[in-house]
Motif scaffolding. Structure first.
Motif, short mmCIF file in Angstrom:
data_model
loop_
_atom_site.label_atom_id
_atom_site.label_comp_id
_atom_site.label_asym_id
_atom_site.label_seq_id
_atom_site.Cartn_x
_atom_site.Cartn_y
_atom_site.Cartn_z
N MET A 149 0.83 -1.21 0.00
CA MET A 149 0.00 0.00 0.00
C MET A 149 0.86 1.26 0.00
SD MET A 149 -2.98 -1.13 2.68
CE MET A 149 -3.70 0.51 2.69
N VAL A 150 1.91 1.28 0.83
CA VAL A 150 2.80 2.44 0.86
C VAL A 150 3.51 2.58 -0.48
CG1 VAL A 150 4.81 3.47 1.96
CG2 VAL A 150 3.12 2.29 3.35
N GLY A 151 4.03 1.47 -1.00
CA GLY A 151 4.71 1.50 -2.28
C GLY A 151 3.80 1.95 -3.40
N ASP A 152 2.54 1.51 -3.35
CA ASP A 152 1.59 1.89 -4.39
C ASP A 152 1.29 3.38 -4.33
OD1 ASP A 152 0.34 0.53 -6.54
OD2 ASP A 152 -1.61 0.89 -5.63
N TRP A 153 1.20 3.92 -3.11
CA TRP A 153 0.96 5.37 -2.97
C TRP A 153 2.15 6.15 -3.52
CZ3 TRP A 153 3.49 9.32 -0.43
CH2 TRP A 153 2.82 10.54 -0.37
N VAL A 154 3.37 5.72 -3.19
CA VAL A 154 4.57 6.38 -3.71
C VAL A 154 4.57 6.35 -5.23
CG1 VAL A 154 7.09 6.26 -3.85
CG2 VAL A 154 5.95 5.95 -1.64
N LYS A 155 4.22 5.19 -5.78
CA LYS A 155 4.18 5.05 -7.25
C LYS A 155 3.18 6.01 -7.86
CE LYS A 155 1.50 2.27 -9.00
NZ LYS A 155 0.10 2.34 -9.55
N ASP A 156 2.00 6.14 -7.25
CA ASP A 156 0.97 7.05 -7.78
C ASP A 156 1.43 8.51 -7.73
OD1 ASP A 156 -0.72 4.96 -8.35
OD2 ASP A 156 -1.89 5.14 -6.50
N VAL A 157 2.07 8.90 -6.62
CA VAL A 157 2.56 10.28 -6.50
C VAL A 157 3.64 10.55 -7.54
CG1 VAL A 157 3.85 11.87 -5.03
CG2 VAL A 157 1.97 10.55 -4.07
N ILE A 158 4.55 9.61 -7.70
CA ILE A 158 5.61 9.76 -8.70
C ILE A 158 5.02 9.94 -10.09
CG2 ILE A 158 7.48 8.52 -9.89
CD1 ILE A 158 8.19 7.31 -7.15
N ASP A 159 4.00 9.15 -10.41
CA ASP A 159 3.37 9.25 -11.73
C ASP A 159 2.67 10.59 -11.91
OD1 ASP A 159 4.28 6.75 -12.31
OD2 ASP A 159 2.35 5.73 -12.10
N GLN A 160 2.02 11.08 -10.86
CA GLN A 160 1.28 12.34 -10.98
C GLN A 160 2.23 13.54 -11.05
OE1 GLN A 160 -2.46 12.96 -8.72
NE2 GLN A 160 -2.05 10.95 -7.81
N VAL A 161 3.29 13.52 -10.24
CA VAL A 161 4.24 14.63 -10.25
C VAL A 161 5.06 14.62 -11.54
CG1 VAL A 161 6.26 15.62 -9.09
CG2 VAL A 161 4.34 14.73 -7.74
N SER A 162 5.41 13.41 -12.00
CA SER A 162 6.07 13.22 -13.30
C SER A 162 7.42 13.91 -13.41
CB SER A 162 5.15 13.69 -14.45
OG SER A 162 3.97 12.94 -14.47
N VAL A 163 8.23 13.83 -12.34
CA VAL A 163 9.61 14.32 -12.39
C VAL A 163 10.53 13.17 -11.99
CG1 VAL A 163 8.90 16.67 -11.83
CG2 VAL A 163 9.65 15.13 -9.99
N PRO A 164 11.80 13.23 -12.35
CA PRO A 164 12.73 12.17 -11.94
C PRO A 164 12.73 12.02 -10.42
CG PRO A 164 13.76 13.63 -13.53
CD PRO A 164 12.47 14.28 -13.14
#
Length: 315
Positions: A149-164
């Motif tokens: 769940m934590v990893g999935d949230w991090v993944k979603d934030v990374i995708d939405q922010v869309s920066v390295p």
């Protein structure tokens, strides 16, 4: 100690440790930032290393080179560094990101609202790179379901922010990626901050080269007598266990000692005392790498300085 001596210590402490894998990691992060600025493509990576190998130093160096700027209507934040709190859950990580972005109400709101604020602030502040330090804490709490769940949230934030995004942490961070295939795919590139990555050079030689490089920055000469270069490299490896921060810690302590006593040079006796004072108080005689009585083995047994946390055996 004189004011001049204190200045010498401060100047040495401010020096970074440009050992080969540190340089490799820095270059890889710089490359990801350049590619994003020129193409808009966000490439992510992991930087893994034991405690004292330079992960947090790398974050500080990136922030120093890309400082925040105050504009008339907002802060311009090229690089945001997030330190993941221990026993992290989704709410704790979300608050940590908001705190790093300067949100005064980082602990308020639902997970959804905090996530939306993170994305908005990153866009409004012009964030171009996110560094997630102490990322192993994402994996340290709860069950595999919690980790997912934590990893999935991090993944979603990374995708939405869309920066390295760069996640930096202890080697066990890889366990998190084992529970989340989508996160693992995004962080397939990995750099390890450790000696021994160069097949053409022994770990002992790498330790000696770093020691000599740092020694050249000191205001006092350093002598390894009666030990020859090869033996000194071996002793340095056992004194730091391949963790670069310990070499700097030992040299800083030895320099402080020499300046305090107004000695003309730093010798092996200074290094021996520095190891006992600043690395391991029980490291004397046979258990001190700079002693003539040293037993030449890793100090990773139960109660020794390089024992793995939570275990009684070797690393």
């Amino acid at each position: 100690m004189t004011t001049d001596a204190m200045c010498q210590l401060k100047e040495f402490d401010d020096q970074y440790l440009p050992f080969p894998t540190f340089v490799t990691a820095k270059q890889a992060i710089d490359e990801a930032l350049t590619i994003y600025r020129e193409t808009g493509v966000a490439r992510h990576m992991l930087v893994l290393g034991e405690a004292g190998t330079g992960k947090s130093t790398l974050c500080k160096l990136m922030e120093t080179q890309h400082p925040r700027r105050k504009l008339s209507d907002r802060d311009k934040i090229d690089i945001v560094t997030v330190s993941v709190p221990p026993s992290a859950n989704v709410g704790g990580v979300a608050s940590a990101v908001l705190r790093s972005l300067g949100d005064l109400w980082h602990g308020r709101g639902t997970i959804a609202s905090r996530t939306e604020r993170i994305v908005t602030l990153c866009r409004e502040c012009g964030v171009e790179l996110m560094l997630i330090d102490e990322a192993q804490h994402l994996q340290d709490r709860g069950t595999s379901r919690t980790h997912y769940m934590v990893g999935d949230w991090v993944k979603d934030v990374i995708d939405q922010v869309s920066v390295p995004t760069v996640m930096l942490g202890l080697p066990r961070l890889e366990l998190l990626l084992q529970t989340n295939e989508q996160l693992r795919r995004r962080f397939s590139r990995r750099v390890r901050l450790a000696f021994g990555q160069n097949s053409a050079m022994s770990v002992e030689t790498e330790c000696l080269q770093l020691f000599l490089s740092l020694s050249s920055l000191l205001t006092l000469p350093v002598s390894s007598k009666p030990f020859g270069p090869q033996e000194m490299g071996t002793r340095l490896y056992y004194a730091c266990d391949g963790r670069v921060a310990y070499i700097k810690k030992i040299l800083f302590s030895a320099l402080s000692m020499a300046l305090r006593h107004e000695d003309d040079a730093i010798d092996v006796k200074h290094l021996e005392r520095a190891f006992t004072d600043d690395v391991w108080w029980e490291g004397v005689g046979r258990l001190n790498p700079f002693s003539s009585d040293f037993v030449f083995r890793r100090l990773d047994r139960g109660g020794e300085p390089f024992q793995v946390a939570g275990s009684g055996g070797a690393q």
